[in-house]
Design an enzyme around this catalytic site. Structure first.
Site, PDB file in Angstrom:
ATOM      1  N   ASP A  20       0.821  -1.216   0.000  1.00  0.00           N
ATOM      2  CA  ASP A  20       0.000   0.000   0.000  1.00  0.00           C
ATOM      3  C   ASP A  20       0.854   1.266   0.000  1.00  0.00           C
ATOM      4  O   ASP A  20       1.930   1.296   0.596  1.00  0.00           O
ATOM      5  CB  ASP A  20      -0.922  -0.024   1.234  1.00  0.00           C
ATOM      6  CG  ASP A  20      -2.048   0.982   1.112  1.00  0.00           C
ATOM      7  OD1 ASP A  20      -2.371   1.397  -0.022  1.00  0.00           O
ATOM      8  OD2 ASP A  20      -2.610   1.377   2.156  1.00  0.00           O
ATOM      9  N   HIS A  37       2.395   3.086  -9.064  1.00  0.00           N
ATOM     10  CA  HIS A  37       2.227   1.648  -9.322  1.00  0.00           C
ATOM     11  C   HIS A  37       3.442   1.104 -10.073  1.00  0.00           C
ATOM     12  O   HIS A  37       3.916   0.002  -9.782  1.00  0.00           O
ATOM     13  CB  HIS A  37       0.949   1.391 -10.125  1.00  0.00           C
ATOM     14  CG  HIS A  37      -0.300   1.837  -9.421  1.00  0.00           C
ATOM     15  ND1 HIS A  37      -0.547   1.548  -8.091  1.00  0.00           N
ATOM     16  CD2 HIS A  37      -1.372   2.559  -9.848  1.00  0.00           C
ATOM     17  CE1 HIS A  37      -1.715   2.067  -7.747  1.00  0.00           C
ATOM     18  NE2 HIS A  37      -2.233   2.695  -8.788  1.00  0.00           N
ATOM     19  N   LEU A 132      10.212 -20.764  -4.037  1.00  0.00           N
ATOM     20  CA  LEU A 132       9.334 -19.752  -3.442  1.00  0.00           C
ATOM     21  C   LEU A 132       8.023 -19.743  -4.223  1.00  0.00           C
ATOM     22  O   LEU A 132       8.041 -19.722  -5.450  1.00  0.00           O
ATOM     23  CB  LEU A 132       9.979 -18.362  -3.530  1.00  0.00           C
ATOM     24  CG  LEU A 132       9.085 -17.167  -3.185  1.00  0.00           C
ATOM     25  CD1 LEU A 132       8.773 -17.141  -1.689  1.00  0.00           C
ATOM     26  CD2 LEU A 132       9.750 -15.852  -3.578  1.00  0.00           C
TER      27      LEU A 132
END
Ligand code: IPE
Ligand code: IPE
Ligand code: MG
Length: 239
Positions: A20, A37, A132
């Site tokens: 965020d 972004h 991962l």
């Protein structure tokens, strides 16, 4: 926080992140929100490298919530296309690093078919990787996920008395995913915003003031060190 501060024998298996603060990062620089972004992607890639470095096995990130459709149409459109194009250009390097990519969230008609196709291609390419697992929550909401689970359980015809917590877990988006040990939220906000409502029941919450585009692996290490300082009790008593 440097890598040396992390106790490598007690690394959390699963770290979840509410990424965020992109818009505020951009606004502070007099840039359009979309620039935030874009900068946020570099932060994510650095977080992935940091997770690989210390051996985190599961990283789950919130990229677009079911509530984010209420943003201005231009921003939504940007996010859809930005995610599509970056999946296409980044999936090979993630694959080379041994990352398995997965997606959770609604696959409804608002998602362009081209984006769904890129998600599927990336998931398929990386399906066998185990170093991962990077789960991207896109058009995701915890309430929608639970609603979907309830629908599936009812449709299965199971007797109500047979429904257990295990039944619910088995019907979530990723039944094989361990619950997050740590949940990180950046940007100084202290809320879940509908992220992983079921799964974070006993996660350690780490709130950082850094805006997501300024996040890097050093912040991940900081959150892991904070987690390692905490005493998890799961409702029991200290040993
Ligand atoms: C997080 O950053 C990214 C998404 C929700 C898509 P924001 O866009 O929420 O940035 P702020 O919170 O407005 O600064
Ligand atoms: C949560 O952030 C969703 C993502 C990071 C993708 P928001 O910025 O949408 O959450 P609120 O509006 O501050 O609760
Ligand atoms: Mg926000």
């Amino acid at each position: 926080m440097s890598l040396s501060a992390v106790d490598l024998s007690a690394v959390p298996a699963h770290v979840a992140c509410v990424m965020d603060g992109n818009g505020r990062w951009a606004e502070r620089r007099g840039l359009p929100r979309t620039a935030g972004h874009e900068a946020g992607l570099d932060a994510l890639l650095d977080a992935v490298d940091g997770a690989l470095e210390i051996g985190v096995q599961w990283l789950t990130v919130y990229a677009f919530s079911t509530e984010n459709w209420s943003r201005p149409r231009e921003e939504v459109r940007f996010l859809l296309e930005f995610n599509r194009s970056n999946l296409a250009t980044r999936r090979d390097e993630l694959h080379e690093r041994g990352v398995r990519l997965r997606f959770i969230g609604g696959r409804d008609r608002r998602l362009p078919r081209s984006l769904l196709a890129e998600m599927d291609a990336a998931a398929e390419l990386t399906a066998e990787n185990r170093r991962l697992t990077l789960t991207v929550a896109f058009n995701y909401g915890g309430r929608a996920e639970l609603t979907e689970a309830v629908r599936r359980i009812v449709a299965s015809g199971v007797q109500s008395t047979q429904v257990t917590e295990q039944t619910i877990r088995a019907n979530l988006a990723t039944p094989d995913m361990p619950d997050p040990d740590v949940l990180i939220r950046t940007s100084g906000e202290h809320r879940l915003s509908n992220f992983l409502l079921w799964q974070v029941a006993y996660s350690e919450m780490v709130f950082l003031d850094v805006l997501w585009p300024d996040f890097s692996r050093t912040h991940l290490f900081e959150a892991v060190v904070e987690y390692q300082r905490r005493e998890r009790r799961f409702g029991g008593l200290d040993q």
